[in-house]
Design an enzyme around this catalytic site. Structure first.
Site, short mmCIF file in Angstrom:
data_model
loop_
_atom_site.label_atom_id
_atom_site.label_comp_id
_atom_site.label_asym_id
_atom_site.label_seq_id
_atom_site.Cartn_x
_atom_site.Cartn_y
_atom_site.Cartn_z
CG ASP A 397 -1.87 1.13 1.29
OD1 ASP A 397 -2.83 1.11 0.51
OD2 ASP A 397 -1.66 2.04 2.10
CD GLU A 453 -2.19 2.44 -3.29
OE1 GLU A 453 -3.37 2.74 -3.56
OE2 GLU A 453 -1.77 2.35 -2.12
#
Length: 771
Positions: A397, A453
């Site tokens: 993330d 990401e």
């Protein structure tokens, strides 16, 4: 109340059992500071000492965490700035009462090597957990937050537990119960039944992003263990039926589900939830392993979504749970007081990134080693999840935070010499960030899938530019944005859309990567669901309790003419066409498609595009709705994934060239890349299917296209998103299939095909028996 507590301590010895023991009677008040003078220890010689519960030895500085060795359990933890350390042992019953059962004070002369505190215990650890207390300076100005009364978690624990029941408040409505760490034992065994990694080529994957609790928590799941790993196991066959061969689990680590506990006046419920204390967390580990094993049996890989960019400790005003109490200045980025350019000005904890939580410093050399090479016993170590849990890959993330420079703010520390001008250099992107370098070249981690990401909340956007060593893949956010724009009929995106269909070579080819380095997605846990993407122009987040100020404002969505679910029949039909268009696009694009949970049946969140705070039906997979959709959209999705798996050309190892792919417009061989173009078509040579014709028309007007001529062959329709089910996908089991094809025979004989507005088609080349 002062209590008497007897513990054994070690004076001398080699940490291998050759130690002499004396008894120490420790007088203390639970949760009081040693600086208050209550750490007085009196050595008492006893002729007949009581039966000791634990034998205490020096221990070893490695590996970190709690590890079974030498007939006991070794505890080791890094803390450079603490002046004292105490190992706290907590029974399950005392955990519920926020009490410490026993304390083992670590002697800095015998229980410390360098900056690592360690101790070896032998004894009965049944129903016993552990944590630590550290003492030192409490000086936020220096970035130090030591509090000797605070029990903190071991960053290297293999399991962490808190309250026994999900979402249940503690005594006096306590939302923050004491958390503690599992102590491993020699009995911690799991039968993997010969399980081994599936090791699919990444180009062959179809990823399914899933939230474990949300997947089976709704009553319609009819599972014995709803909202758990076991619940997912009970429903794995759904994923097998859908055709996905990889699940990406949203963060599975322990969290406080009642952190933001508050009454929701819009929905009339409360927010969030957690797990149980059964067997001190060992059962949770085994249930996770069971999920992985059963997924592998069905040919499904398991990825983990991990969040290294921030923690639950928040900014400098947040709670002390683990990192901050162990060594705040090591684990977190530190920032000077805002507005000060004085190098000598005291440092304070700060939001380095615009984030809801603290930014973890992931570039400091120690932390790089911490995250990658502390053997297999740190929850931060991906190695542990690979070797012990059999996980097949990771999605990081906001991964761009891992590429920023360290929290050593001044230029001398960063560059080795002073520089003129602004000396605040923390956060500068690095071309070869050491953490990414080490992970990419780690002999274990380099053998699993690594997905970034490629952006963070500080504005660093690296899609197509993430440091990759030809190993890392990326969530392709540009794919999402371009595909949404083109399919909703925005001018100027035909050329960019074509690149997306090819695996985004404009982003990945120059750097030596392949189409499969692009993780293609239209929807994910952040943002609208697929159904909401075609139902709402604006976000509807009032249920979040933030006055609709949270969530993304630029969704590139289109409600197809009317806002909300209550609408006309014609608009509903158009929305279904658009959903099929999006899904078809995912399945025919080079790269790796990712599906968001529930999109396969059209799950709606009522236009809420930021549902992180809801533990309710907004986020729950609706199995009843899936059953309703089984003959409609779910069927279409299932058949499209099957088609992708069958086609050799829809998962290429390299970007397609003119030898395999030809572009077309309304007429063969004449693509239209103009600003006003809303039509993209191409043919693809496939060793299994022969040749495939695929076209997208996102105009508000219908069109009749001329198909490429293939003497001796004729084009046969397979998919037409403009048709209602089951004629949207003409599978061989449809009784009326021949009749449906015959209705278009006069067009096909003329090498033509009519397309409805906002529709997509797939045609296959078949031998012409009448030729």
């Amino acid at each position: 109340m002062v209590v008497s507590h007897e513990i054994p301590t070690v004076f001398g010895g080699d940490g291998k059992g050759e130690s002499s023991f004396k008894w120490v009677v420790q007088l203390y008040k639970p949760y009081t500071s040693v600086r208050e003078g209550v750490d007085t220890a009196v050595v008492v010689e006893e002729e007949e000492p009581k039966l000791r519960k634990f034998q205490v030895f020096e221990g070893h500085p490695a590996p970190f965490g709690a590890t079974v060795r030498d007939g006991g359990v070794n505890f080791a933890i890094f803390s450079a700035n603490a002046v004292s350390a105490t190992l706290c042992l907590i029974s399950l019953s005392d955990l519920l009462e926020n009490r410490v059962t026993e304390q083992i004070f670590l002697n800095p002369l015998t229980n410390k090597t360098g900056d690592v505190w360690h101790v070896l215990l032998k004894g009965d650890f049944k129903d016993v957990l552990y944590g630590y207390k550290f003492d030192g300076n409490f000086s936020p100005e220096e970035g130090l937050y030591y509090g000797p009364s605070q029990i903190v978690l071991d960053p290297y624990a293999k399991a962490v537990i808190s309250r026994g029941e999900f979402g249940v408040l503690g005594p006096d409505d306590n939302r923050w119960p004491q958390m503690a760490c599992m102590i491993p034992t020699t009995d911690d065994k799991f039968d993997w039944e010969g399980d081994s990694p599936l090791k699919y080529p990444q180009r062959d994957l179809i990823i399914y992003e899933m939230h474990v609790r949300g997947f089976t928590q709704h009553e319609s799941s009819r599972t014995e263990f709803p909202g758990t790993y076991l619940g997912v196991v009970e429903r794995l066959d759904h994923l097998k039926e859908l055709g996905v061969n990889c699940i990406e689990l949203m963060p599975c680590h322990e969290f406080n589900e009642l952190e933001y506990y508050s009454y929701n006046s819009v929905l009339g419920d409360y927010k969030y939830s957690s797990a149980g204390t059964r067997n001190c967390g060992r059962d949770a580990i085994n249930e996770f392993k069971l999920l992985v094993k059963e997924a592998h049996k069905r040919g499904i890989e398991v990825f983990m979504d991990v969040v290294f960019n921030h923690t639950a400790e928040g900014n400098e005003k947040g709670p002390i749970l683990s990192f901050r109490g162990v060594d705040n200045s090591v684990y977190y980025m530190l920032a000077p007081k805002p507005g000060s350019m004085d190098k000598e000005f005291p440092k304070i904890q700060s939001f380095i990134l615009i984030s809801v939580d603290n930014a973890v410093d992931l570039v400091n050399a120690f932390k790089c080693w911490l995250l990658t090479t502390c053997l297999t016993n740190s929850f931060l170590s991906r190695r542990y999840w690979v070797t012990e849990m059999h996980v097949d890959g990771f999605r990081f993330d906001l991964a761009s935070i891992m590429t920023r420079s360290s929290s050593l703010w001044d230029a001398v520390n960063v560059y080795g010499s002073p520089i003129d001008g602004d000396w605040l250099t923390t956060g500068t992107p690095l071309s070869s960030p050491p953490l990414i370098d080490m992970m990419s070249n780690d002999p274990i981690l380099c053998d699993v899938k690594l997905i970034a990401e490629a952006w963070d909340t500080g504005g660093l956007y690296q899609v197509g530019k993430f440091p990759h060593w030809r190993i890392w893949s990326e969530w392709n956010g540009k794919y999402r944005d371009i595909v949404r724009q083109f399919i909703k009929g925005t001018d100027g995106f035909s050329g960019a859309f074509a690149k997306c269909l090819c695996g985004s070579p404009n982003l990945y080819q120059e750097g030596g990567r392949k189409p499969w380095n692009s993780i293609n997605f239209v929807c994910a846990h952040d943002g609208f669901t697929l159904a909401d993407l075609v139902t709402y122009n604006e976000k509807h987040n009032l249920a979040n309790g933030e006055d609709n100020n949270d969530g993304e404002n630029h969704n590139n969505s289109w409600n197809c003419g009317q806002e909300g679910e209550s609408t006309s029949i014609s608009v509903k039909k158009l929305r279904k066409r658009q959903m099929r268009n999006f899904f078809l696009c995912l399945m025919v694009s080079q790269g790796v498609p990712m599906i968001y949970t529930g999109d396969e049946y059209g799950h709606t969140k009522g236009g809420n595009n930021n549902t992180y705070c809801h533990d309710n039906s907004i986020n729950y997979f609706r199995w009843d709705k899936k059953e309703e959709s089984s003959s409609d959209f779910f069927r279409f999705c299932r058949l499209m994934t099957k088609f992708r798996h069958e086609c050799e050309s829809l998962g290429l190892n390299d970007f397609p060239t003119a030898e395999r792919l030809q572009w077309h417009g309304h007429d063969p061989g004449t693509p239209d890349w103009s600003v006003k173009s809303r039509f993209v078509a191409f043919t693809l040579t496939d060793s299994v299917k022969g040749e495939i014709y695929i076209a997208f028309s996102t105009s508000h007007l219908p069109v009749t296209v001329t198909l490429p001529e293939r003497p001796g062959y004729r084009w046969e329709p397979l998919v037409d998103t403009g048709k209602p089910a089951p004629f949207d996908f003409l599978s061989s089991d449809i009784p009326e299939r021949d009749m449906a094809i015959k209705q278009y025979s006069h067009f096909l004989e003329a090498n033509l095909y009519p397309m409805l507005s906002y529709s997509a088609i797939i045609l296959l080349l078949s031998p012409d028996g009448n030729a």
